[in-house]
Design a protein around this motif. Structure first.
Motif, mmCIF file in Angstrom:
data_model
loop_
_atom_site.group_PDB
_atom_site.id
_atom_site.type_symbol
_atom_site.label_atom_id
_atom_site.label_comp_id
_atom_site.label_asym_id
_atom_site.label_seq_id
_atom_site.Cartn_x
_atom_site.Cartn_y
_atom_site.Cartn_z
ATOM 1 N N ASP A 147 0.831 -1.206 0.000
ATOM 2 C CA ASP A 147 0.000 0.000 0.000
ATOM 3 C C ASP A 147 0.867 1.259 0.000
ATOM 4 O O ASP A 147 0.431 2.333 0.403
ATOM 5 N N ARG A 182 -3.338 2.085 -5.896
ATOM 6 C CA ARG A 182 -4.151 0.868 -5.930
ATOM 7 C C ARG A 182 -3.330 -0.394 -5.681
ATOM 8 O O ARG A 182 -3.550 -1.439 -6.293
ATOM 9 N N ILE A 234 -2.971 0.592 -15.216
ATOM 10 C CA ILE A 234 -3.991 0.399 -14.183
ATOM 11 C C ILE A 234 -5.360 0.170 -14.826
ATOM 12 O O ILE A 234 -6.113 -0.745 -14.444
ATOM 13 N N GLU A 237 -7.352 -3.410 -14.499
ATOM 14 C CA GLU A 237 -8.658 -3.488 -13.838
ATOM 15 C C GLU A 237 -9.730 -4.049 -14.773
ATOM 16 O O GLU A 237 -10.753 -4.538 -14.321
#
Length: 279
Positions: free
Chosen positions: A49, A109, A150, A154
Motif C-alpha cells: 500500500d 491501488r 492500471i 482493472e
C-alpha cells in the motif's frame, strides 16, 4: 534513459549492495554517463500500500546523503527504485518537468511502477485514458503509461494481458509521425509479486550502450534469479549470473512458500519462454 531496480525476497531484506555498494550499483549508474546524468529525480518504494514511498526531484548522485539514508533504511520483501532522466515529448521547461508528482515510482491501488522510455503522443494518450485521465497529477508521459496499465489491469485482471492492452491503446491513440513509444520498459510490483517487461520499438545502432559496464543494449533489461531472492535492474550492478531479457519478454515473480517462483514469457510471440521456480 532512466534506471530501474526491483527486488522480491522471501524474507524482508536489505538491498544496499545493488542500490549503493556494487561497482555498478543504482547510485553509480546515476552519474556513470557524465554527459547524460540521471538528474531529474529519484524514488524508492515498498508497495505494501506504498507505506514506504520516498521521492525527490533532485539527482541521487548530488543527494548522496539522502539517497544513502533511504536505501540503507529499506528492509522489505518487495521494493522498487527509480532514477529519472526526464523524457520531454512536449518540450516543457525543466522547471515543469521536475515536479514531485512526476517523479517515479508511481504508486496507486496497491501497485508501484517504474518506467524507462517515452510515450510520444501525450495528448492522444491522455484522451485514450477516458475517466482515468482525471487521476493524472504530473507532467510525465510515464504517468500516462502507468494509468493505462492500471486501467487495462482493472479490465483484464492479468498483468501480461494488461500490458499488451495498454500498448495497443497507446499505439492506436498515436497521431504523430513516429512510433507511439521509444520503450515501455518497466518494473512493476505489488505485495508478494514483481514483474519486469522489456519492450522497445528499436535499439539504437550503437546498441551496447548501457551506462556502467557498457556490455548490454540501451533498452535491454536483466535479472539475477535466486531461490530466495530475485533482483531485476536496467543493467547489471556487478558480474554474476545475470540474464538479459529480449524484446517482448515479461518476467513474473511471486512468493510461493519459502521460495521465489519466477517465469519468463514473450508477450509478442504469445508462447511460453524460459521458466523456472527458485533456480
Amino acid at each position: 534513459m532512466c534506471r530501474r531496480f526491483g527486488a522480491l525476497s522471501v524474507k524482508p531484506s536489505r538491498y544496499e549492495d545493488f542500490l549503493l555498494d556494487d561497482p555498478c550499483s543504482l547510485l553509480a549508474q546515476s552519474n556513470a554517463a557524465k554527459e547524460k546524468p540521471q538528474a531529474d529525480g529519484w524514488g524508492i518504494a515498498a508497495p505494501s500500500d506504498c507505506l514506504f514511498w520516498v521521492r525527490s526531484t533532485g539527482a541521487a548522485h548530488r543527494e548522496r546523503t539522502a539517497f544513502d539514508s533511504v536505501a540503507r533504511g529499506l528492509k522489505t520483501s518487495v521494493a522498487i527504485a527509480h532514477l529519472r532522466r526526464a523524457s520531454n515529448p512536449m518540450n516543457l521547461a525543466k522547471a515543469r518537468l521536475r515536479v514531485p508528482e512526476s517523479v517515479q515510482p508511481f504508486c496507486a491501488r496497491g501497485w508501484a511502477f517504474a518506467h524507462n522510455g517515452q510515450v510520444n503522443d501525450v495528448a492522444g494518450s491522455r484522451e485514450a485514458l477516458g475517466k482515468y485521465e482525471k487521476l493524472v497529477q504530473g507532467t510525465n508521459d510515464s504517468e500516462l503509461y502507468f494509468w493505462h496499465f492500471i486501467k487495462a489491469f482493472e479490465e483484464a485482471g492479468d498483468v501480461g494481458k494488461a500490458l499488451r492492452l495498454a500498448e495497443k491503446r497507446l499505439t492506436e491513440s498515436n497521431t504523430r509521425r513516429m512510433d507511439a513509444f521509444t520503450s515501455l520498459n518497466l518494473v512493476l510490483a505489488r505485495e508478494g509479486e514483481l514483474y519486469a517487461w522489456c519492450r522497445y520499438s528499436a535499439q539504437p545502432k550503437l546498441w551496447k550502450t548501457s551506462l556502467c559496464m557498457r556490455d548490454q543494449g540501451y533498452y535491454t533489461m536483466c535479472y539475477l534469479p535466486g531461490k530466495t531472492k530475485l533482483v531485476v535492474m536496467s543493467e547489471k550492478s556487478r558480474k554474476g549470473d545475470w540474464r538479459e531479457m529480449k524484446n517482448g519478454e515479461l518476467l513474473s515473480a511471486r512468493l510461493v512458500g519459502k521460495t521465489v517462483a519466477w517465469s519468463v514469457e514473450n508477450l509478442l510471440e504469445k508462447t511460453p519462454g524460459r521458466t523456472s521456480r527458485g533456480k
